[in-house]
Design a protein around this motif. Structure first.
Motif, PDB file in Angstrom:
ATOM      1  N   ASP A 110       0.864  -1.180   0.000  1.00  0.00           N
ATOM      2  CA  ASP A 110       0.000   0.000   0.000  1.00  0.00           C
ATOM      3  C   ASP A 110       0.906   1.238   0.000  1.00  0.00           C
ATOM      4  O   ASP A 110       1.467   1.615   1.030  1.00  0.00           O
ATOM      5  N   TRP A 111       1.037   1.872  -1.154  1.00  0.00           N
ATOM      6  CA  TRP A 111       1.978   2.991  -1.282  1.00  0.00           C
ATOM      7  C   TRP A 111       1.524   4.227  -0.518  1.00  0.00           C
ATOM      8  O   TRP A 111       2.360   5.041  -0.101  1.00  0.00           O
ATOM      9  N   GLN A 112       0.227   4.390  -0.297  1.00  0.00           N
ATOM     10  CA  GLN A 112      -0.250   5.523   0.502  1.00  0.00           C
ATOM     11  C   GLN A 112       0.198   5.379   1.954  1.00  0.00           C
ATOM     12  O   GLN A 112       0.620   6.353   2.589  1.00  0.00           O
ATOM     13  N   LYS A 113       0.110   4.169   2.469  1.00  0.00           N
ATOM     14  CA  LYS A 113       0.565   3.929   3.840  1.00  0.00           C
ATOM     15  C   LYS A 113       2.078   4.111   3.923  1.00  0.00           C
ATOM     16  O   LYS A 113       2.601   4.628   4.911  1.00  0.00           O
ATOM     17  N   ILE A 114       2.784   3.687   2.894  1.00  0.00           N
ATOM     18  CA  ILE A 114       4.234   3.855   2.853  1.00  0.00           C
ATOM     19  C   ILE A 114       4.603   5.339   2.905  1.00  0.00           C
ATOM     20  O   ILE A 114       5.535   5.738   3.616  1.00  0.00           O
ATOM     21  N   ASP A 115       3.854   6.171   2.191  1.00  0.00           N
ATOM     22  CA  ASP A 115       4.113   7.614   2.214  1.00  0.00           C
ATOM     23  C   ASP A 115       3.962   8.183   3.620  1.00  0.00           C
ATOM     24  O   ASP A 115       4.738   9.046   4.042  1.00  0.00           O
ATOM     25  N   LEU A 116       2.959   7.697   4.358  1.00  0.00           N
ATOM     26  CA  LEU A 116       2.733   8.161   5.728  1.00  0.00           C
ATOM     27  C   LEU A 116       3.881   7.735   6.647  1.00  0.00           C
ATOM     28  O   LEU A 116       4.370   8.525   7.457  1.00  0.00           O
ATOM     29  N   ILE A 117       4.322   6.488   6.490  1.00  0.00           N
ATOM     30  CA  ILE A 117       5.437   5.990   7.300  1.00  0.00           C
ATOM     31  C   ILE A 117       6.711   6.773   7.005  1.00  0.00           C
ATOM     32  O   ILE A 117       7.483   7.112   7.911  1.00  0.00           O
ATOM     33  N   LEU A 118       6.912   7.098   5.730  1.00  0.00           N
ATOM     34  CA  LEU A 118       8.070   7.891   5.330  1.00  0.00           C
ATOM     35  C   LEU A 118       8.017   9.295   5.935  1.00  0.00           C
ATOM     36  O   LEU A 118       9.047   9.855   6.323  1.00  0.00           O
TER      37      LEU A 118
END
Length: 279
Positions: free
Chosen positions: A259-267
């Motif tokens: 899930d790239w949206q979740k990855i953006d948040l983690i980043l």
């Protein structure tokens, strides 16, 4: 129990309730558990200006991905401020450490270096021979300049020290527990007393080790869940962590499974916890 090396990826720790004990502070709990200060405050709606109460229950998450697996030896990941000790094909110990300050008055010479090493000597109740660079810093700070500090409660090396083959890098007990899981040392690896005592007797001379710098880690659990862990690039070794995350995920052929949206948040948050990003 810590897992054996039969796993392709190893994930340790997890979510649990921590009960505050006498002497605890927010800083000390972060040092003991290896958790981010701001995350602990946010997750528990803590007012950092108020003291914690004995018995107070806190939600914590210590989930981390083991950055490198070896049959025997020590792995210290500078970027996640953790030490991983392997023996006879098992992960025997994992604990937070304190490492070298990124800069001091613009000077970066006290960063903990990357590289392979061996344990060259074990010292109980060590004497500290103060390096010239630290004597110079003491003088600049207006402190009494010390050249030798004998064993005792004022010795920064504590009761146990493991010398490494990397000059000026010692793995040692610290008399300043709240500096663990921080970047406050002059390059050495600081360890809490309760961890260092056990570690000192476990480790043998000539044990191999490696200091690595890995702010991004990706793992697939035994159930097929994908986890991502991102830390701040404290030494500024990468231009863009997002590019590094993409590279690591692509190397594991997971690009279409996350899930790239979740990855953006983690980043964006960089909280140093392994979080599930499975699509």
């Amino acid at each position: 129990l810590l897992p054996s090396l039969s796993w392709a990826d190893i994930i340790v720790g997890g979510e649990f309730i921590y009960e505050v004990v006498k002497g605890d502070s927010i800083e000390l709990i972060c040092s003991k558990l290896g958790v981010d200060y701001k995350k602990l405050i946010k997750d528990n709606n803590i007012d950092p200006k108020k003291p914690l109460q004995i018995g107070q229950k806190l939600n914590v998450n210590t989930r981390k991905i083991v950055p490198k697996i070896v049959e025997n030896g020590i792995i210290v990941n500078i970027a996640d401020k953790m030490l991983y000790y392997f023996k006879d094909g098992e992960l025997k110990m994992v604990f937070p450490v304190g490492l070298g300050m990124p800069s001091w008055r613009g000077i970066t010479q006290w960063r903990t270096p990357e590289g392979n090493f061996k344990i060259t000597r074990k010292r109980k109740n060590p004497t500290w021979h103060v390096p010239a660079s630290i004597q110079w810093k003491m003088e600049l700070e207006g402190k009494p300049v010390k050249t030798i500090v004998p064993p005792g409660p004022d010795n920064p090396l504590g009761r146990y020290a493991l010398d490494t083959s990397i000059p000026r890098v010692v793995i040692h007990e610290t008399i300043w527990p709240t500096t663990v899981y921080q970047y406050r040392s002059h390059g050495c690896v600081r360890v809490l007393p309760e961890n260092m005592e056990k570690f000192f007797y476990e480790v043998e001379i000539n044990t191999s080790g490696e200091l690595i710098y890995m702010p991004v880690k990706v793992a697939v659990s035994g159930e097929g869940k994908i986890f991502l862990e991102v830390h701040k690039d404290i030494y500024g070794k990468f231009i863009e962590l997002k590019d590094l995350v993409k590279k690591v995920i692509e190397e594991k052929s997971l690009s279409d499974k996350v899930d790239w949206q979740k990855i953006d948040l983690i980043l964006k948050e960089k909280q140093g916890v392994a979080e599930e990003v499975t699509k």
